[in-house]
Design an enzyme around this catalytic site. Structure first.
Site, PDB file in Angstrom:
ATOM      1  N   GLU A  15       0.833  -1.204   0.000  1.00  0.00           N
ATOM      2  CA  GLU A  15       0.000   0.000   0.000  1.00  0.00           C
ATOM      3  C   GLU A  15       0.866   1.253   0.000  1.00  0.00           C
ATOM      4  OE1 GLU A  15      -3.161   0.279  -0.314  1.00  0.00           O
ATOM      5  OE2 GLU A  15      -4.158  -1.520   0.444  1.00  0.00           O
ATOM      6  N   ARG A  96      -8.186   0.657  12.955  1.00  0.00           N
ATOM      7  CA  ARG A  96      -6.808   1.093  12.748  1.00  0.00           C
ATOM      8  C   ARG A  96      -6.781   2.081  11.598  1.00  0.00           C
ATOM      9  NH1 ARG A  96      -4.132  -0.582   8.213  1.00  0.00           N
ATOM     10  NH2 ARG A  96      -4.634  -2.586   7.254  1.00  0.00           N
ATOM     11  N   ASN A  98      -5.639   3.624   8.060  1.00  0.00           N
ATOM     12  CA  ASN A  98      -5.428   2.948   6.783  1.00  0.00           C
ATOM     13  C   ASN A  98      -4.838   3.933   5.772  1.00  0.00           C
ATOM     14  OD1 ASN A  98      -5.720   0.474   5.247  1.00  0.00           O
ATOM     15  ND2 ASN A  98      -7.396   1.460   4.141  1.00  0.00           N
ATOM     16  N   ASN A 145     -10.459   4.711   2.045  1.00  0.00           N
ATOM     17  CA  ASN A 145      -9.473   4.531   0.986  1.00  0.00           C
ATOM     18  C   ASN A 145      -9.578   5.672  -0.014  1.00  0.00           C
ATOM     19  OD1 ASN A 145      -7.629   2.274   1.051  1.00  0.00           O
ATOM     20  ND2 ASN A 145      -9.408   0.914   1.050  1.00  0.00           N
ATOM     21  N   ASP A 195     -10.009   1.149  -4.172  1.00  0.00           N
ATOM     22  CA  ASP A 195      -8.966   1.068  -3.157  1.00  0.00           C
ATOM     23  C   ASP A 195      -8.191   2.381  -3.214  1.00  0.00           C
ATOM     24  OD1 ASP A 195      -6.999   0.282  -1.292  1.00  0.00           O
ATOM     25  OD2 ASP A 195      -7.101  -1.791  -1.943  1.00  0.00           O
TER      26      ASP A 195
END
Length: 293
Positions: A15, A96, A98, A145, A195
């Site tokens: 990522e 969490r 991202n 995202n 994403d």
């Protein structure tokens, strides 16, 4: 157009690629194993920094990087990889941090994800880090995202991947305030939730369609301009880089921790796409007196 693999790097959950114009290298993360990597333009490894928790995303900063680790925002020393807390968010074992990106004025934004989704909205938020403080800009998210900004910095794009809609907000570069939501496109029409994402100099969005094994170029009005099939399963996040910012790097996923798993021989590799006829914009650097020069 040419599609090639970037070095021999393989990630479980690749990522947050970001091109560093000062060091002339690509940074990215292998999220769940807590690793931050850097490699030269030809793909040769330069650095690997190991953190003690998941790394959601990174951005450029003075003296190194700013990182959204699982529980908050940290300064990462560019030489040693040492992590210094900037803001630790309120404890919540179900969430969490991202995806993340710096805005054009030097703030850093990162959104949370729900670790065990039940299909309902959660307490996950989109956070903005500025001046050593974190402010929630949006709530009720499940899997944040696609954070990126228009070339002039006046529009913020992001998505809840489980909702599937890329949204836009007017963004005040002076204050960091956002305006009302307006929807750009529902990526369900392309066979996937969105994403990671980035923009080119024309203001078009480049979005990883993680379930469709493709990267899409989408105009600001939601029109699909082109879709590029990827030679890897689960493309995760694109970023423009290279000396001329004309290479599109795309990270991918081999094992996201249960949601997405692939035994494909090239799962988790990074793709480099050249010859697109477009260029990207150098990402900004987070500016904060908590991070040394």
């Amino acid at each position: 157009m040419e599609i090639a693999f970037f070095g021999t790097h393989r990630n479980k959950l690749g990522e947050s690629p970001v091109w560093d114009d000062a060091r002339q290298c690509l940074w990215w993360v292998d999220s769940l194993v807590g690793r931050i990597h850097a490699a030269a333009p030809e793909g040769t490894a330069i650095a690997t920094f190991v953190q003690d928790q998941a790394v959601g995303s990174i951005g450029l900063a003075k003296g190194g990087l700013v990182a959204a680790l699982a529980d908050g925002f940290y300064a990462i020393d560019g030489e040693t990889g040492a992590a210094t807390p900037i803001v630790v968010l309120p404890a919540d074992a179900t969430l969490r941090l991202n995806d993340g990106k710096a805005d054009r004025a030097g703030r850093f934004l990162s959104g949370q994800m729900q670790l065990h989704t039940n299909g309902e909205p959660s307490d996950a938020s989109l956070w903005q880090l500025s001046g050593g403080e974190a402010t929630a800009l949006a709530d009720g998210l499940r899997l944040t995202n696609g954070i990126c900004f228009s070339p002039d910095g006046a529009t913020l794009y992001f998505a809840d991947s489980l909702e599937g809609v890329i949204r836009a907000h007017d963004y005040d570069a002076a204050t960091g305030a956002i305006g009302p939501r307006r929807d750009v496109v529902d990526c369900a029409a392309f066979g996937s939730g969105p994403d990671g994402a980035t923009v080119d100099t024309d203001g078009n969005l480049w979005v990883a369609l993680v379930l469709a094994q493709a990267v899409a170029c989408i105009a600001p009005d939601g029109t699909l301009l082109r879709s590029i099939a990827m030679p890897i399963p689960y493309p995760a996040c694109p970023a423009f880089g290279g000396p001329d910012l004309d290479t599109l790097y795309v990270t991918s996923i081999a094992d996201s921790g249960g949601r997405l798993i692939s035994d494909h021989v090239d799962a988790g590799r990074i793709v480099a796409i050249t010859g697109l006829g477009v260029t990207g914009i150098q990402e900004g650097r987070y500016r904060d007196n908590h991070i040394r020069e």
